[in-house]
Design a protein around this motif. Structure first.
Motif, PDB file in Angstrom:
ATOM      1  N   ILE A 126       0.862  -1.182   0.000  1.00 24.39           N
ATOM      2  CA  ILE A 126       0.000   0.000   0.000  1.00 24.39           C
ATOM      3  C   ILE A 126       0.897   1.229   0.000  1.00 24.39           C
ATOM      4  CG2 ILE A 126      -1.830   1.242   1.203  1.00 24.39           C
ATOM      5  CD1 ILE A 126      -2.807  -1.405   2.278  1.00 24.39           C
ATOM      6  N   VAL A 127       0.686   2.099  -0.967  1.00 19.47           N
ATOM      7  CA  VAL A 127       1.564   3.245  -1.168  1.00 19.47           C
ATOM      8  C   VAL A 127       0.728   4.518  -1.255  1.00 19.47           C
ATOM      9  CG1 VAL A 127       3.222   1.799  -2.416  1.00 19.47           C
ATOM     10  CG2 VAL A 127       1.507   3.085  -3.709  1.00 19.47           C
ATOM     11  N   VAL A 128       1.398   5.641  -1.333  1.00 20.28           N
ATOM     12  CA  VAL A 128       0.754   6.935  -1.555  1.00 20.28           C
ATOM     13  C   VAL A 128       1.326   7.516  -2.835  1.00 20.28           C
ATOM     14  CG1 VAL A 128       0.352   9.264  -0.678  1.00 20.28           C
ATOM     15  CG2 VAL A 128       0.422   7.331   0.915  1.00 20.28           C
ATOM     16  N   GLY A 129       0.444   7.858  -3.768  1.00 17.98           N
ATOM     17  CA  GLY A 129       0.882   8.391  -5.048  1.00 17.98           C
ATOM     18  C   GLY A 129       0.209   9.705  -5.378  1.00 17.98           C
ATOM     19  N   ARG A 130      -0.227   9.826  -6.637  1.00 22.28           N
ATOM     20  CA  ARG A 130      -0.756  11.102  -7.126  1.00 22.28           C
ATOM     21  C   ARG A 130      -2.253  11.070  -7.435  1.00 22.28           C
ATOM     22  NH1 ARG A 130       2.012  12.763 -12.208  1.00 22.28           N
ATOM     23  NH2 ARG A 130       2.393  10.545 -12.575  1.00 22.28           N
ATOM     24  N   GLY A 131      -2.980  10.117  -6.817  1.00 19.69           N
ATOM     25  CA  GLY A 131      -4.416  10.070  -7.024  1.00 19.69           C
ATOM     26  C   GLY A 131      -4.865   9.094  -8.084  1.00 19.69           C
ATOM     27  N   LYS A 132      -3.940   8.424  -8.748  1.00 21.17           N
ATOM     28  CA  LYS A 132      -4.252   7.437  -9.756  1.00 21.17           C
ATOM     29  C   LYS A 132      -3.002   6.603  -9.997  1.00 21.17           C
ATOM     30  CE  LYS A 132      -6.661   7.086 -14.191  1.00 21.17           C
ATOM     31  NZ  LYS A 132      -7.235   7.811 -15.346  1.00 21.17           N
ATOM     32  N   PRO A 133      -3.163   5.291 -10.116  1.00 26.65           N
ATOM     33  CA  PRO A 133      -4.358   4.450 -10.139  1.00 26.65           C
ATOM     34  C   PRO A 133      -4.709   3.971  -8.739  1.00 26.65           C
ATOM     35  CG  PRO A 133      -2.466   3.095 -10.614  1.00 26.65           C
ATOM     36  CD  PRO A 133      -1.942   4.498 -10.391  1.00 26.65           C
ATOM     37  N   VAL A 134      -5.882   3.330  -8.636  1.00 26.98           N
ATOM     38  CA  VAL A 134      -6.254   2.763  -7.347  1.00 26.98           C
ATOM     39  C   VAL A 134      -5.501   1.467  -7.083  1.00 26.98           C
ATOM     40  CG1 VAL A 134      -8.520   3.828  -7.374  1.00 26.98           C
ATOM     41  CG2 VAL A 134      -8.263   1.527  -8.296  1.00 26.98           C
ATOM     42  N   GLY A 135      -5.115   0.770  -8.142  1.00 27.47           N
ATOM     43  CA  GLY A 135      -4.393  -0.481  -7.954  1.00 27.47           C
ATOM     44  C   GLY A 135      -3.676  -0.899  -9.217  1.00 27.47           C
ATOM     45  N   VAL A 136      -2.565  -1.606  -9.029  1.00 28.32           N
ATOM     46  CA  VAL A 136      -1.790  -2.138 -10.141  1.00 28.32           C
ATOM     47  C   VAL A 136      -1.409  -3.565  -9.784  1.00 28.32           C
ATOM     48  CG1 VAL A 136       0.246  -1.870 -11.608  1.00 28.32           C
ATOM     49  CG2 VAL A 136      -0.816   0.150 -10.574  1.00 28.32           C
ATOM     50  N   GLY A 137      -1.669  -4.499 -10.694  1.00 27.39           N
ATOM     51  CA  GLY A 137      -1.282  -5.877 -10.423  1.00 27.39           C
ATOM     52  C   GLY A 137      -0.807  -6.571 -11.675  1.00 27.39           C
ATOM     53  N   TYR A 138       0.446  -7.026 -11.672  1.00 26.98           N
ATOM     54  CA  TYR A 138       1.014  -7.753 -12.794  1.00 26.98           C
ATOM     55  C   TYR A 138       1.749  -8.982 -12.271  1.00 26.98           C
ATOM     56  CZ  TYR A 138       0.185  -3.671 -15.779  1.00 26.98           C
ATOM     57  OH  TYR A 138      -0.387  -2.641 -16.478  1.00 26.98           O
ATOM     58  N   PRO A 139       1.768 -10.065 -13.057  1.00 32.94           N
ATOM     59  CA  PRO A 139       2.466 -11.267 -12.604  1.00 32.94           C
ATOM     60  C   PRO A 139       3.924 -11.027 -12.221  1.00 32.94           C
ATOM     61  CG  PRO A 139       1.112 -11.767 -14.513  1.00 32.94           C
ATOM     62  CD  PRO A 139       1.076 -10.270 -14.348  1.00 32.94           C
ATOM     63  N   ALA A 140       4.602 -10.168 -12.953  1.00 30.00           N
ATOM     64  CA  ALA A 140       6.035  -9.986 -12.732  1.00 30.00           C
ATOM     65  C   ALA A 140       6.367  -8.985 -11.632  1.00 30.00           C
ATOM     66  CB  ALA A 140       6.712  -9.545 -14.034  1.00 30.00           C
ATOM     67  N   THR A 141       5.403  -8.134 -11.259  1.00 27.89           N
ATOM     68  CA  THR A 141       5.730  -7.035 -10.354  1.00 27.89           C
ATOM     69  C   THR A 141       4.894  -7.016  -9.073  1.00 27.89           C
ATOM     70  OG1 THR A 141       4.198  -5.569 -11.544  1.00 27.89           O
ATOM     71  CG2 THR A 141       6.495  -5.555 -12.246  1.00 27.89           C
ATOM     72  N   GLY A 142       3.971  -7.928  -8.918  1.00 31.44           N
ATOM     73  CA  GLY A 142       3.181  -7.962  -7.705  1.00 31.44           C
ATOM     74  C   GLY A 142       2.049  -6.959  -7.722  1.00 31.44           C
ATOM     75  N   LEU A 143       1.600  -6.571  -6.542  1.00 30.62           N
ATOM     76  CA  LEU A 143       0.376  -5.794  -6.398  1.00 30.62           C
ATOM     77  C   LEU A 143       0.633  -4.555  -5.552  1.00 30.62           C
ATOM     78  CD1 LEU A 143      -3.010  -7.497  -5.502  1.00 30.62           C
ATOM     79  CD2 LEU A 143      -2.423  -5.252  -4.649  1.00 30.62           C
ATOM     80  N   GLN A 144       0.231  -3.412  -6.084  1.00 27.86           N
ATOM     81  CA  GLN A 144       0.348  -2.150  -5.351  1.00 27.86           C
ATOM     82  C   GLN A 144      -1.012  -1.449  -5.327  1.00 27.86           C
ATOM     83  OE1 GLN A 144       2.678  -2.453  -8.242  1.00 27.86           O
ATOM     84  NE2 GLN A 144       3.855  -3.743  -6.847  1.00 27.86           N
ATOM     85  N   ILE A 145      -1.374  -0.914  -4.170  1.00 26.37           N
ATOM     86  CA  ILE A 145      -2.634  -0.193  -3.995  1.00 26.37           C
ATOM     87  C   ILE A 145      -2.314   1.246  -3.613  1.00 26.37           C
ATOM     88  CG2 ILE A 145      -4.754  -0.011  -2.629  1.00 26.37           C
ATOM     89  CD1 ILE A 145      -4.737  -2.447  -4.443  1.00 26.37           C
ATOM     90  N   GLY A 146      -2.903   2.183  -4.348  1.00 29.05           N
ATOM     91  CA  GLY A 146      -2.747   3.603  -4.023  1.00 29.05           C
ATOM     92  C   GLY A 146      -3.774   4.022  -2.984  1.00 29.05           C
ATOM     93  N   LEU A 147      -3.324   4.212  -1.755  1.00 26.94           N
ATOM     94  CA  LEU A 147      -4.237   4.515  -0.655  1.00 26.94           C
ATOM     95  C   LEU A 147      -5.080   5.744  -0.951  1.00 26.94           C
ATOM     96  CD1 LEU A 147      -4.919   3.848   2.461  1.00 26.94           C
ATOM     97  CD2 LEU A 147      -3.423   5.797   2.927  1.00 26.94           C
ATOM     98  N   GLU A 148      -4.426   6.839  -1.313  1.00 29.96           N
ATOM     99  CA  GLU A 148      -5.156   8.100  -1.495  1.00 29.96           C
ATOM    100  C   GLU A 148      -6.115   8.012  -2.669  1.00 29.96           C
ATOM    101  OE1 GLU A 148      -2.664   8.264  -4.851  1.00 29.96           O
ATOM    102  OE2 GLU A 148      -2.323   7.474  -2.855  1.00 29.96           O
ATOM    103  N   ALA A 149      -5.746   7.260  -3.710  1.00 30.09           N
ATOM    104  CA  ALA A 149      -6.607   7.141  -4.882  1.00 30.09           C
ATOM    105  C   ALA A 149      -7.849   6.317  -4.570  1.00 30.09           C
ATOM    106  CB  ALA A 149      -5.826   6.509  -6.031  1.00 30.09           C
ATOM    107  N   LEU A 150      -7.656   5.182  -3.944  1.00 34.44           N
ATOM    108  CA  LEU A 150      -8.785   4.307  -3.645  1.00 34.44           C
ATOM    109  C   LEU A 150      -9.753   4.967  -2.672  1.00 34.44           C
ATOM    110  CD1 LEU A 150     -10.173   1.659  -4.066  1.00 34.44           C
ATOM    111  CD2 LEU A 150      -8.600   0.581  -2.457  1.00 34.44           C
ATOM    112  N   CYS A 151      -9.224   5.744  -1.738  1.00 31.30           N
ATOM    113  CA  CYS A 151     -10.092   6.442  -0.784  1.00 31.30           C
ATOM    114  C   CYS A 151     -10.913   7.531  -1.442  1.00 31.30           C
ATOM    115  CB  CYS A 151      -9.249   7.064   0.322  1.00 31.30           C
ATOM    116  SG  CYS A 151      -8.530   5.861   1.440  1.00 31.30           S
ATOM    117  N   ALA A 152     -10.403   8.101  -2.520  1.00 32.68           N
ATOM    118  CA  ALA A 152     -10.996   9.316  -3.077  1.00 32.68           C
ATOM    119  C   ALA A 152     -12.037   9.077  -4.160  1.00 32.68           C
ATOM    120  CB  ALA A 152      -9.885  10.208  -3.642  1.00 32.68           C
ATOM    121  N   VAL A 153     -12.125   7.851  -4.679  1.00 37.90           N
ATOM    122  CA  VAL A 153     -13.031   7.615  -5.801  1.00 37.90           C
ATOM    123  C   VAL A 153     -14.471   7.643  -5.310  1.00 37.90           C
ATOM    124  CG1 VAL A 153     -13.673   6.057  -7.664  1.00 37.90           C
ATOM    125  CG2 VAL A 153     -11.284   6.223  -6.970  1.00 37.90           C
TER     126      VAL A 153
END
Length: 302
Positions: A126-153
């Motif tokens: 779980i990270v903090v970014g620039r408001g987008k994307p809410v989540g990124v998931g790829y087989p090679a890179t794992g899964l990242q969730i943008g806290l501020e983005a997901l909260c704001a939608v």
């Protein structure tokens, strides 16, 4: 030094996740704690140098992956903080739901593994970014969730727990899609919509919830026309009318909805549901999958 309630909660969550990696996902929250430590110390206005030194440079490998994929820099993050201060203030409230989210994600992933025993379950960062994307998931890179983005939608499921659990389930479905992510820059409307729709359908099966509650009002009474337009555009590589066209304030992404309905049609027609679920996750030929799905514009699905 006195620790903030936010830091204590995040540390507790992180310790709990690490202690239970044998039974549940590892949830890495150190980046959120680190971000809000410098954010609070600077009264919401950390400098570019502070962001670079105390957040990005010392971040987790998941944050570094997110930085690379989303072209995040200390400069553009500082600009986002200045332009959208409320985004980062509001995101603090979402931290409170994370312990319960973790429990429910464990349940969702148990269902994923039951349906698809070889499922890969990498850590969630779980990270903090620039408001987008809410989540990124790829087989090679794992899964990242943008806290501020997901909260704001504002058009997502209003229940924050449901929202987090479903989005994480959606991204874990993407992790399993090893066959569909090649040459994404050349994907057609059909290919990209099926990748997203398949992940959305898989997430609904495993989490029991939907994140995209805006689709009902957006499509009601227009189903056949929307899907007829989709058929006309399915071979186009201009995706702008179908995916990646939502904002924080207004939901769109109708390609997700059509792709979900194609996947659901395939699943409902199948006699062997376990094999159908596998086919949905392992889909490599979008046109062949569409042909086998039995879907057509305006189809009535339960």
């Amino acid at each position: 030094m006195k620790r903030s309630a936010l830091a204590i909660l995040l540390s507790t969550l992180a310790c709990g996740a690490q202690a239970n990696t044998a039974t549940g996902p590892e949830i890495q929250t150190e980046d959120v704690e680190r971000f809000y430590r410098i954010y609070d110390a600077a009264n919401g206005h950390p400098t570019v140098e502070q962001i670079q030194r105390d957040y990005l440079d010392v971040g987790t490998s998941g944050l570094h992956t997110f930085v690379k994929i989303r072209h995040l820099t200390a400069t553009n993050l500082a600009e986002s903080l200045a332009k959208k201060p409320q985004l980062y203030t509001d995101a603090k409230s979402c931290v409170q739901v994370l312990p319960r989210v973790r429990e429910r994600v464990e349940s969702s992933l148990r269902e994923l593994v039951r349906l698809y025993p070889e499922a890969r379950i990498p850590p969630i960062t779980i990270v903090v970014g620039r408001g987008k994307p809410v989540g990124v998931g790829y087989p090679a890179t794992g899964l990242q969730i943008g806290l501020e983005a997901l909260c704001a939608v504002t058009w997502f499921n209003p229940n924050l727990e449901d929202r987090f659990v479903h989005v994480i389930a959606h991204e874990y479905a993407h992790i399993q899609q090893t066959a569909g992510h090649e040459n994404e820059a050349q994907h057609t409307v059909l290919q990209r919509s099926l990748l997203e729709g398949a992940a959305e359908f898989a997430a609904e099966l495993t989490s029991g919830k939907t994140g995209y509650t805006h689709f009902g009002p957006l499509t009601r009474g227009r189903e056949k026309q929307i899907e007829t337009d989709f058929v006309a555009d399915q071979d186009s590589t201009d995706l702008s009318h179908w995916v990646d066209n939502s904002t924080l304030e207004q939901g769109a992404d109708l390609g997700y909805w059509v792709g979900y309905r194609i996947a659901k049609s395939y699943y409902q027609r199948a006699v062997d549901k376990r094999q159908a679920f596998r086919d949905i996750l392992e889909m490599s030929d979008a046109q062949a999958f569409l042909a086998r799905s039995g879907w057509y514009p305006g189809i009535d699905l339960q």
